[in-house]
Design an enzyme around this catalytic site. Structure first.
Site, short mmCIF file in Angstrom:
data_model
loop_
_atom_site.label_atom_id
_atom_site.label_comp_id
_atom_site.label_asym_id
_atom_site.label_seq_id
_atom_site.Cartn_x
_atom_site.Cartn_y
_atom_site.Cartn_z
N ASP A 442 52.90 51.57 -9.80
CA ASP A 442 53.60 52.98 -9.32
C ASP A 442 54.73 52.42 -8.38
O ASP A 442 54.32 51.89 -7.27
CB ASP A 442 52.58 53.62 -8.53
CG ASP A 442 52.89 55.13 -8.42
OD1 ASP A 442 54.31 55.11 -8.13
OD2 ASP A 442 52.41 56.21 -8.21
N HIS A 443 55.83 52.58 -8.47
CA HIS A 443 56.94 52.18 -7.73
C HIS A 443 57.18 53.09 -6.69
O HIS A 443 58.15 52.71 -5.45
CB HIS A 443 58.30 52.05 -8.58
CG HIS A 443 59.28 50.93 -8.15
ND1 HIS A 443 58.80 50.08 -7.26
CD2 HIS A 443 60.40 50.64 -8.34
CE1 HIS A 443 59.93 49.11 -7.15
NE2 HIS A 443 60.67 49.38 -7.95
N ARG A 444 56.51 54.07 -6.23
CA ARG A 444 56.36 54.67 -4.98
C ARG A 444 55.86 54.17 -3.80
O ARG A 444 56.14 54.22 -2.95
CB ARG A 444 55.67 56.20 -5.40
CG ARG A 444 56.62 57.25 -6.29
CD ARG A 444 55.51 58.35 -6.61
NE ARG A 444 54.49 58.18 -6.91
CZ ARG A 444 53.48 58.91 -7.33
NH1 ARG A 444 53.77 60.39 -6.82
NH2 ARG A 444 52.29 58.64 -7.87
#
Length: 472
Positions: A442-444
């Site tokens: 998850d690139h968040r």
């Protein structure tokens, strides 16, 4: 005609998992007129997470089954009513008892410790009580099929089912459901499993033996074909389209994957790894038995240990996005999920606090998790609270892929097939055992640097498994 005061009590579909909204009734173990006791299992249901048996919490006589087998029922909806004697309540007139039906005597039931839901612990032998097989009487739009005229009864309404006496064949819940989906009578199947248990292979062999010759097959065109899950469906020549209902585990998986794909921005990185030393290490552990005589050792075990070691070095990968609080929650323990393909669809049970386990303890937990999932007995609690997941696509001969995150988790590792490939080793091109790893995150909450470091650490450990000792 006699009259007694009885109280009609209803048993409602419970939430057998955390936050589930519905369940499918797989099997009824009782019928109207049967006497039930507090804690007796009356039916088996399938939720979006597992198949569980439901015990009834009171004693009395079954008045009505509100739903047939195969019906999907919302949590909180009454599924059975029981007339409880000795309580003040509704006055119910009872008809004179009909002539007794002679049936085979039931086998003594093994002692059973009561549980709220699930399969629960059992003591004694593996013998099951004899159960009657229910055949539901239905009528088509053209009118009911001709049947012998039944003897008159004094009941206010016709019973919803006709009972046929006979012992219930031994089969695990996933096998029983597959037989139901394929329209196979388990009593006609020859069992080959231990203690006369019918296996999936027995069903497929029975279906193949019953299949017609390659000549054209006549089948009612207007009648829909009932099928097992897509991965297990048997499609016979000339049978036409197969429709698979979207419910249970498959429905929950579809909803979760859509939510994950459109909520978390996925990034996937790939790396090829020379795992020759790891494969030798696996063989040594198998031959030496140093992890235990009955412990199953596989490459997946070392991949799991490598991931856990990398998480210890980079705890930020074991995190969760809290949208409401606008915070990143770094988890205090690693609940390692293992994606497992089952007859009911893909599930992801997890090993609680896997990071605290030794290699031997991890091997035992991994073996138990996989075997329980294959038997369809994974408890709902075992599929909750996961923090990071491994999916082993290599068992299907697949090199790699882009795995979708399990909802609520920050990363998932795909382990591809191990193949012998030409590889530059010590300055020479030689055959080596090579695999491909893919890490989606998850690139968040995981940036490229953290994701790359985690993947590189896993690859480094599998290339040189001695690092499990120095880093673990």
């Amino acid at each position: 005609m006699t009259t007694e005061v009885r109280s009609l009590r209803e048993f409602k579909m419970p939430d057998v998992g955390e936050g589930l909204t519905e369940a499918e009734i797989l099997s009824w173990y009782v019928k109207p007129g049967d006497t039930v006791t507090d804690g007796q299992v009356v039916c088996e249901v399938e939720t979006a997470k597992a198949a569980v048996e439901l015990p009834i919490p009171f004693t009395g006589v079954v008045e009505q089954l509100f739903f047939p087998e195969g019906a999907t029922v919302d949590v909180g909806t009454a599924i059975i009513s029981v007339a409880v004697a000795g309580e003040a309540g509704t006055s119910v007139a009872t008809a004179p008892a009909p002539a007794p039906v002679v049936e085979a005597p039931e086998a003594p039931e093994p002692e059973r410790r009561e549980v709220l839901v699930g399969y629960g612990p059992r003591t004694g032998g593996s013998q099951r009580r004899a159960r009657r097989t229910t055949v539901t009487a239905t009528a088509t739009a053209a009118g009911p099929a001709p049947t012998p005229a039944p003897a008159p009864v004094a009941a206010p309404a016709p019973a919803p089912a006709v009972e046929v006496s006979g012992d219930r064949p031994l089969a695990k819940p996933p096998v029983r459901k597959l037989a139901k989906d394929l329209g196979i009578d388990l009593r006609a199947v020859t069992p080959t499993g231990p203690d006369g248990v019918i296996t999936r292979e027995d069903l497929h062999a029975h279906a193949a033996a019953a299949a017609p010759a390659p000549a054209p097959v006549e089948a009612p065109a207007a009648e829909p074909v009932s099928a097992a899950p897509v991965s297990a469906a048997v499609v016979l020549p000339g049978a036409g389209d197969v429709r698979v209902p979207i419910k249970g585990v498959r429905k929950a998986t579809a909803q979760a994957m859509v939510a994950s794909a459109f909520t978390a921005p996925h990034v996937t990185e790939f790396v090829q790894v020379d795992v020759t030393r790891t494969m030798k290490f696996v063989r040594r552990l198998k031959e030496s038995g140093e992890l235990g005589r009955d412990v199953r050792v596989s490459p997946l075990l070392l991949v799991a240990k490598a991931l856990l070691t990398a998480v210890k070095r980079h705890p930020g990968i074991n995190a969760q996005w809290d949208e409401a609080a606008q915070e990143i929650v770094i988890k205090g323990q690693v609940n390692l999920g293992i994606a497992a393909a089952t007859p009911r669809g893909l599930i992801v049970p997890n090993i609680k606090d896997a990071g605290a386990r030794t290699l031997s303890g991890l091997a035992v937990s991994l073996g138990e998790l996989i075997e329980t999932a294959r038997q369809g007995k994974t408890a709902p609690g075992d599929m909750q609270g996961g923090t990071i997941t491994i999916t082993n696509v290599g068992v299907f001969g697949v090199d790699s892929g882009t795995p979708i995150l399990n909802p609520g988790e920050a990363a998932i590792l795909a382990f591809g097939a191990v193949r012998e490939l030409p590889w530059v080793h010590k300055g020479k091109v030689v055959p080596r055992q090579v695999t491909t790893l893919a890490l989606s995150f998850d690139h968040r909450l995981v940036d490229g640097e953290l994701g790359s470091k985690v993947l590189a650490d896993i690859a480094g450990i599998l290339e040189h498994p001695k690092r499990l000792i120095t880093w673990g």
